[in-house]
Scaffold this active site. Structure first.
Site, PDB file in Angstrom:
ATOM      1  N   LYS A 202      18.680   6.104 -24.658  1.00 48.43           N
ATOM      2  CA  LYS A 202      18.227   7.476 -24.869  1.00 48.43           C
ATOM      3  C   LYS A 202      16.746   7.579 -24.523  1.00 48.43           C
ATOM      4  O   LYS A 202      15.999   6.630 -24.717  1.00 48.43           O
ATOM      5  CB  LYS A 202      18.437   7.911 -26.327  1.00 48.43           C
ATOM      6  N   TYR A 205      14.231  12.499 -21.714  1.00 51.12           N
ATOM      7  CA  TYR A 205      14.837  13.333 -20.678  1.00 51.12           C
ATOM      8  C   TYR A 205      16.359  13.272 -20.671  1.00 51.12           C
ATOM      9  O   TYR A 205      16.985  13.783 -19.761  1.00 51.12           O
ATOM     10  CB  TYR A 205      14.291  12.927 -19.304  1.00 51.12           C
ATOM     11  N   ASP A 322       6.826   6.867 -10.285  1.00 49.60           N
ATOM     12  CA  ASP A 322       6.991   6.539 -11.710  1.00 49.60           C
ATOM     13  C   ASP A 322       7.552   5.121 -11.844  1.00 49.60           C
ATOM     14  O   ASP A 322       8.460   4.879 -12.639  1.00 49.60           O
ATOM     15  CB  ASP A 322       7.907   7.553 -12.392  1.00 49.60           C
TER      16      ASP A 322
END
Length: 499
Positions: A202, A205, A322
């Site tokens: 989790k 996003y 990222d």
């Protein structure tokens, strides 16, 4: 005469107004009116307008609709006997009465005569005997080879496949060789074919679930509604031609489904049970050789992203934006693959087009390069984004070397700059450490005592240059690590010879 002239002028004015009204609807002029029917309820009054009308039958589900010219080759060529039936046409409502082709009738049964049965039985017996003989010979060869290599015949061999049988599944569904996911019409039915088994992660996003599709485990990334742009962006980039690579997370499909009166956005990819590099480094350590191989695999994936491929079905250059250990997955064979392309930037030299997307999300502050933190990055130059990836790559290498055992010494896992900023640092805190104070992650003395790790440390430092242009390229990092791996193999061979 005056009255007739006035009447003519009035008629011309009306004609002019009609002409304006017609041109006001030019957006749909020239498009076909197609019959529209699907279970997602996206049709307007049972019709839609587009360049091509279609009728499809996928997994016994019929759909009618339309799509633009640019996707004609992809969609109209996706028919597969027994799996997907697709029919395209180019006149108004031509798909209204389309039906699937009739199932061919089975051939009539013929009585088997004795003179046919006996030869078939003899051929079957001979084939079984031949197969048995070949299997016996192969087992003998394997037995001899294991004995020759000093192997233990009682040892159970661990499955070393990079992925499950995804290759066989893609061979069944994809024949274009484009290197993208499944055909578009098949992707639109994936949510109904997958059974979600367990939630494996989790984040802010969304969630990642392990699901089952065609007997294989797949990863299902379910995006939250506020991160819809990331789903659109990842879907767009994963469908890029020739993106498929051993060190890029394998894409299967993208679909949306409805649950509890809300829309869910699904991204279906290969599943790797070891999890992310971040997860692996939490509970396991590396030896210098493993560290080198994992660093090299990440560099290979980044090279493929950064490289533009020029061909009839080319690939644009892509910068990740990222890159971090949480966005790198580890396969069974300890090779790494890069994931999460929701912030990626695309560049094509032929058109000099820089596509940065419209995602409001930003990268991870802990991994941001100095020019991003002090906002001096040239956002209109693609090379700038590649250079920020290299900065983050150096930090990922630092995380791996920290968990590498040398002379019995290893450090616990910590994220970059753990001793300089809090667990959730602000933009200003990272800017002070990286830009103002020009700090870098600390390096343990043991790293300099091993030839492999000392070489990786040298590469890391060149990735951390304050000046973006002075940093290594991904290709240079890959070549340096490849040479280091070759030199290491030669050293090991030499040791074996000496023994």
């Amino acid at each position: 005469m005056g009255g007739s002239a006035l009447l003519v002028l009035l008629l011309l004015a009306v004609a002019s107004l009609v002409t304006c009204a017609v041109h006001a609807g030019d957006e749909d002029e020239g498009k076909l009116l197609c019959s529209c029917e699907n279970i997602k309820g996206t049709c307007s009054n049972g019709t839609c307008k587009g360049d091509i009308c279609f009728y499809s039958l996928v997994n016994r589900v019929e759909e009618r609709g339309c799509f633009p010219h640019r996707t004609r080759m992809e969609n109209c060529g996706s028919s597969m006997a027994g799996v997907v039936y697709m029919k395209c046409c180019s006149t108004d409502r031509c798909n209204a009465f389309s039906k699937p082709p009739p199932t061919p009738a089975p051939p009539p049964k013929k009585s088997l005569q004795l003179w046919i049965v006996v030869p078939l039985a003899l051929i079957f017996i001979a084939a079984v005997t031949l197969c048995g003989l070949m299997l016996w010979l192969r087992s003998q060869q394997t037995h001899c080879r294991l004995l020759k290599d000093g192997g233990d015949l009682t040892m159970v061999k661990v499955d070393s496949r990079e992925d499950p049988t995804y290759g066989e599944l893609f061979d069944e569904f994809c024949t274009s060789g484009s290197g993208t996911g499944l055909p578009y019409l098949v992707q639109r039915t994936m949510a109904r074919q997958i059974s979600l088994a367990e939630c494996v992660g989790k984040g802010r996003y969304g969630e990642v679930w392990r699901g089952t599709w065609m007997g294989e485990s797949v990863a299902v990334k379910i995006f939250s509604s506020r991160d819809e742009q990331s789903w659109f962006r990842e879907t767009e980039i994963y469908n890029t031609v020739q993106l498929r690579h051993d060190n890029i997370l394998g894409f299967i499909a993208s679909d949306m489904t409805s649950k509890n009166s809300s829309t869910q956005l699904w991204l279906i990819t290969h599943f790797h049970e070891l999890g992310s590099l971040y997860d692996v480094l939490q509970y396991s350590t590396l030896d210098p050789e493993n560290c080198l191989q994992m660093c090299l695999s990440v560099a290979c994936g980044l090279v493929h992203l950064h490289t533009e491929i020029f061909s009839s079905q080319g690939k644009p250059a892509i910068a990740h934006r990222d890159l971090k250990s949480r966005n790198i997955l580890v396969k069974r064979n300890r090779q790494c693959c890069i994931a999460d392309l929701g912030l990626a930037v695309i560049h094509s030299q032929s058109s000099d087009d820089l596509d940065v997307g419209n995602n409001p999300r930003v990268g991870t502050k802990r991994y941001m390069a100095p020019e991003v933190l002090d906002q001096t990055i040239r956002v209109d130059v693609f090379e700038s984004y590649k250079q920020t990836d290299i900065w983050a790559l150096g930090l990922v290498f630092w995380e791996m070397t920290r968990r590498t055992v040398v002379n019995g010494i290893v450090e616990e896992y910590q994220p970059p700059f753990f001793d300089m900023v809090p667990s959730d640092p602000s933009f200003e805190q990272m800017n002070k450490v990286v830009c103002v104070d020009q700090q870098r992650p600390s390096l343990h003395n043991r790293l300099h005592s091993h030839p492999i790790l000392s070489a990786i440390v040298k590469i890391m430092k060149e990735c951390w240059s304050q000046c973006p242009a002075a940093r290594l390229t991904a290709l240079r990092v890959k070549k340096s690590l490849s040479k280091l791996e070759q030199d290491n193999d030669i050293t090991i061979d030499k040791i074996k010879q000496d023994l």
